[in-house]
Motif scaffolding. Structure first.
Motif, mmCIF file in Angstrom:
data_model
loop_
_atom_site.group_PDB
_atom_site.id
_atom_site.type_symbol
_atom_site.label_atom_id
_atom_site.label_comp_id
_atom_site.label_asym_id
_atom_site.label_seq_id
_atom_site.Cartn_x
_atom_site.Cartn_y
_atom_site.Cartn_z
ATOM 1 N N GLY A 93 0.678 -1.002 0.286
ATOM 2 C CA GLY A 93 -0.027 0.109 -0.656
ATOM 3 C C GLY A 93 1.124 1.089 -0.111
ATOM 4 N N ASN A 94 2.092 0.596 0.482
ATOM 5 C CA ASN A 94 3.020 2.499 0.844
ATOM 6 C C ASN A 94 4.104 2.517 -0.320
ATOM 7 N N ALA A 95 3.810 1.815 -1.410
ATOM 8 C CA ALA A 95 4.927 1.303 -2.560
ATOM 9 C C ALA A 95 4.878 2.565 -3.379
ATOM 10 N N LEU A 96 3.633 3.732 -3.333
ATOM 11 C CA LEU A 96 3.906 4.450 -3.987
ATOM 12 C C LEU A 96 3.900 6.294 -3.798
ATOM 13 N N THR A 97 3.797 5.898 -2.721
ATOM 14 C CA THR A 97 3.842 6.827 -1.833
ATOM 15 C C THR A 97 4.873 7.262 -1.186
ATOM 16 N N ASP A 98 5.444 6.160 -0.171
ATOM 17 C CA ASP A 98 6.537 6.727 0.199
ATOM 18 C C ASP A 98 7.735 4.813 0.729
ATOM 19 N N ALA A 99 7.434 4.391 -0.842
ATOM 20 C CA ALA A 99 8.434 3.268 -0.641
ATOM 21 C C ALA A 99 9.391 2.893 0.880
ATOM 22 N N LEU A 100 9.551 3.822 0.862
ATOM 23 C CA LEU A 100 11.599 3.248 1.567
ATOM 24 C C LEU A 100 10.244 2.934 3.574
ATOM 25 N N LYS A 101 9.087 3.083 3.502
ATOM 26 C CA LYS A 101 7.736 3.116 4.216
ATOM 27 C C LYS A 101 7.534 1.426 3.504
ATOM 28 N N ALA A 102 7.594 0.503 2.960
ATOM 29 C CA ALA A 102 7.014 0.038 2.908
ATOM 30 C C ALA A 102 7.497 -1.521 2.839
ATOM 31 N N THR A 103 9.113 -1.695 3.344
ATOM 32 C CA THR A 103 9.825 -2.303 3.496
ATOM 33 C C THR A 103 9.635 -2.247 5.485
ATOM 34 N N GLN A 104 8.781 -2.932 5.818
ATOM 35 C CA GLN A 104 9.390 -3.014 7.837
ATOM 36 C C GLN A 104 10.075 -4.421 8.106
ATOM 37 N N PHE A 105 10.887 -3.831 8.385
ATOM 38 C CA PHE A 105 12.279 -4.985 8.345
ATOM 39 C C PHE A 105 12.065 -5.201 10.233
ATOM 40 N N GLY A 106 12.404 -6.459 9.930
ATOM 41 C CA GLY A 106 12.280 -7.121 11.658
ATOM 42 C C GLY A 106 11.336 -8.077 11.897
ATOM 43 N N THR A 107 11.773 -8.787 12.887
ATOM 44 C CA THR A 107 10.882 -10.339 13.298
ATOM 45 C C THR A 107 11.414 -10.037 14.543
ATOM 46 N N PRO A 108 10.490 -10.161 16.032
ATOM 47 C CA PRO A 108 11.058 -10.658 17.412
ATOM 48 C C PRO A 108 12.063 -11.536 17.437
ATOM 49 N N PHE A 109 13.033 -11.900 18.244
ATOM 50 C CA PHE A 109 13.673 -12.870 17.730
ATOM 51 C C PHE A 109 14.454 -13.181 19.854
ATOM 52 N N LEU A 110 14.719 -13.740 19.625
ATOM 53 C CA LEU A 110 14.897 -14.199 21.182
ATOM 54 C C LEU A 110 16.456 -14.545 21.738
ATOM 55 N N HIS A 111 17.403 -14.435 20.162
ATOM 56 C CA HIS A 111 18.593 -14.444 20.227
ATOM 57 C C HIS A 111 19.885 -13.726 20.306
ATOM 58 N N LYS A 112 21.003 -13.781 20.118
ATOM 59 C CA LYS A 112 21.966 -12.783 19.519
ATOM 60 C C LYS A 112 22.936 -13.581 18.472
ATOM 61 N N PRO A 113 22.316 -12.609 17.131
ATOM 62 C CA PRO A 113 23.024 -13.950 16.551
ATOM 63 C C PRO A 113 24.458 -13.218 16.432
ATOM 64 N N VAL A 114 25.348 -13.460 15.766
ATOM 65 C CA VAL A 114 26.958 -13.497 15.481
ATOM 66 C C VAL A 114 27.746 -13.744 14.071
#
Lengths: 272, 422
Positions: free
Chosen positions: B256-277
């Motif tokens: 839905g945001n692809a035309l108005t604000d493309a940077l907002k269309a990509t919502q990055f990340g998922t809550p995570f329980l571990h520390k990636p190294v």
């Protein structure tokens, strides 16, 4: 259709009304006919060179329910230069024909709801239902060729009406869509339950630039002109060109309703 | 034909008629303008969306990890709404409030399949991960949408993740591919810009999209992913988004945001329980020949570069509000505590330095690349246990692709990614 009938009725009532008004003492009336033009039995003709200001719009009739609010309207261009030749067959009746070169157009800003759009560019198609603000700009250059019956309502008043043919030399039709003043602006892709794609005024979506290619190069309509003789050689006139043909090609799917050019010209004419 | 319009025209005609003897000409010309001012009656709404779902709990964090998890906004493409709760939490009947399209009506399906009008705030039985079905009917009764809502327990997760990109299929529209991935990620799928590309290039075949599978293309002979920077065609040009970088990330792609604000269309990340190294991944890259800027101008002397990054960020601010990184700040947000990325040239201010000398070291031959995650500060173990950090893994065929810069034809192949956690 109702509106066309209405306009016609209006015109007829205007004629009878004005005619009624002219029943004044007969001596001054005869003098007036003598002074302002040909009298009974005399055949005459001449030319009118017209210059005028054009105002009007190209609009669907009636307005579709998708249009919710007109936020703004502004004429663009608005110049007409023309020449008409006329020939009177009797004291009251004659014909006229001419050529009016024009540059006319307008800008509108309208709020729409659930407005079906179908955009095609180089084989790519985007379609769906748009809700928000729609801005349109159009300009047309061309010539209108009217063929009118002329009726002298009074010594100084002429009314003419008849068909016209307009030929367009060039037309532009551009615009863009974005959110309305409440911040609502989106396209539902394909159908009302489709993907909701937001639109905003920060990044408006323009019409494709191929719209003018889909416009008809000719138009047919009805012209009604009122002329008032102000001086010996000078007329003030007002005329209305009411287009009866859709401005779009028949197979143009981007705009689902027919649109008609309705433009008025107000100006002065030099009478030979 | 609208009755209202007709009446409206007639009134105007009458008023014009009265003043005819004074200003006959002006009155006549006023007619079309008056017609324009006659707006017909409004049609009933045709839309029927659930726009947001809110669940009521006395103490949300007994069940969820964050207070804000009780409210979900629903993007227009989503119909399966899932709330994820702590593995040990149990729910029964939950007071539920739906925000729907104005003037639409919503029904809940009973066990025997009948539609019962749903009243906001009434309790819905979400025990034992029951899937409740709702139907929203538009005001004009011509359209309806079916939704499901469920409260699910979080997927168990040891930390280390492995992505082989072998499980893919065409999406519901049959236009582009989608990949299944770990249940840890939102919806259990990888996200990318393919849904946006579909809007601009309706004629594209599934393998013409920026993110595609290549069967047998991987270093081990299995399937791999190909990300390609693609021309978005005339519509992309129209909205000044001339190219689409192939991408793959976890989170949400809100088309839905692809035309108005493309940077907002990509919502990055998922809550995570571990520390990636560390991320270890097989990569291969072939840059497109001509680098272009957002306006489509050729930029001489610049070679396109791919991107891959791993980010860990704090997903809640000091007031308890959700923090969601998007294309604006995915690599620059102050909430980021750990970052690992393919090496690039940067300017002193941290912006990308367009360069003809890439230092990422990728070639058109497969190679296994190791990307360590560097920490600004150590993750707080308590916050970590409560999913207070979100993990991002992102790939892009043009590293300036978020800003529509890159070389059309850049091809980036990815396979067998392994995330190692502490």
């Amino acid at each position: 259709m109702k509106n066309r009938i209405l306009a016609l009725a209006l015109l007829l009532s205007a004629c009878t009304f004005l005619q009624a008004k002219q029943s004044q003492p007969s001596t001054s009336k005869e003098e007036a006919w003598e002074k302002w033009g040909p009298t009974a039995g005399l055949k005459s003709g001449g030319f009118l060179v017209r210059a005028g200001y054009v105002i009007g719009g190209t609009t669907p009739l009636p307005l579709p329910a998708e249009v919710r609010k007109i936020n703004g309207f502004r004429p663009r261009g608005g110049v007409s230069l023309g020449i008409d030749g006329y020939r009177m067959f009797s004291k009251r009746w004659g014909i006229s024909a001419g050529a009016h070169f024009f540059w006319e157009g307008f800008h509108t800003d309208a709020d729409v709801k659930n407005y079906y759009v179908w955009l095609e560019q180089e084989g790519e198609i985007t379609k769906g239902y748009f809700t928000g603000t729609n801005v349109t700009n159009t300009e047309m250059w061309g010539v209108t060729l009217p063929l009118l019956a002329t009726f002298r309502m009074s010594p100084r008043w002429n009314v003419s009406a008849g068909p016209y043919l307009s030929l367009y030399f060039d037309q532009t039709f551009s615009g863009e869509v974005f959110d309305n003043s409440k911040g609502i602006g989106y396209l539902r892709e394909d159908k009302p339950t489709g993907t909701k794609i937001l639109m905003s005024r920060e990044n408006p979506t323009p019409y494709p630039d191929n719209f003018p290619e889909k416009m008809q190069p000719v138009a047919v309509g009805i012209e009604v002109a009122f002329d008032w003789k102000t001086m010996k050689h000078m007329n003030v006139f007002g005329l209305l060109d009411w287009g009866m043909t859709d401005i779009w090609d028949r197979n143009f799917e981007a705009i689902t309703f027919k649109m008609y050019p309705i433009y008025a010209t107000l100006g002065v004419a030099y009478r030979y | 034909m609208s009755k209202k319009l007709y009446l409206c025209s007639r009134n105007n005609a009458n008023s014009s008629f009265k003043s005819m003897h004074k200003t006959s000409i002006a009155a006549l010309f006023a007619v079309p303008l008056f017609l324009v001012s006659c707006i017909p009656a409004e049609d009933p709404n045709t839309e029927c969306d659930i726009e947001a779902v809110s669940l009521h709990f006395e103490t949300p964090t007994d069940v969820f990890y964050h207070d804000y998890d009780t409210l979900q906004t629903v993007i227009s493409t989503e119909t399966a709404i899932e709330f994820i709760i702590r593995s040990y939490a149990n729910v029964q009947s939950v007071p539920t409030t739906l925000r729907i399209t104005p003037d639409a009506t919503v029904f809940i399906k009973s066990a025997d399949g009948t539609d019962i009008p749903f009243r906001n705030g009434s309790a819905v039985d979400f025990s034992d991960e029951k899937v409740q079905r709702f139907r929203v009917v538009s005001e004009d009764k011509m359209w309806s949408r079916d939704y499901s809502i469920a409260i699910l327990h979080e997927a168990p997760n040891e930390g280390n993740l492995f992505f082989d990109f072998e499980t893919y299929a065409l999406d519901a529209s049959g236009k582009y591919y989608v990949w299944e991935t770990s249940d840890v990620f939102t919806d259990g799928t990888w996200k990318n810009g393919n849904p946006g590309f579909k809007i601009s290039k309706s004629s594209a075949q599934p393998l013409d999209y920026p993110s595609t599978p290549v069967a047998g293309g991987g270093p081990d002979g299995s399937a791999c992913v190909k990300l390609e920077t693609c021309d978005t065609g005339p519509f992309g040009k129209m909205v000044n988004m001339r190219l689409a970088s192939g991408s793959m990330f976890n989170g949400i792609f809100d088309v839905g945001n692809a035309l108005t604000d493309a940077l907002k269309a990509t919502q990055f990340g998922t809550p995570f329980l571990h520390k990636p190294v560390m991320l270890r991944v097989w990569l291969r890259f072939e840059p497109g020949s001509v680098f272009q800027d957002r306006d489509g101008n050729v930029v001489e002397g610049v070679i396109d570069e791919p991107d891959v990054y791993v980010v860990l960020y704090r997903n809640e601010d000091a007031e308890g509000n959700r923090v969601q990184l998007d294309g604006n700040d995915v690599l620059s947000s102050p909430y980021i505590i750990g970052l690992g990325r393919l090496p690039h040239h940067y300017n002193a201010d941290g912006t990308d330095q367009l360069s003809a000398n890439p230092i990422h070291g990728l070639t058109n031959e497969w190679q296994e690349v190791t990307i360590p995650v560097n920490y600004k500060s150590e993750p707080d173990p308590v916050i970590l246990q409560n999913k207070g950090y979100s993990l991002i893994i992102g790939f892009a065929s043009s590293w300036g692709g978020a800003h529509f810069k890159g070389a059309i034809g850049s091809k980036y192949y990815i396979d067998n990614a392994q995330l190692f956690c502490e």
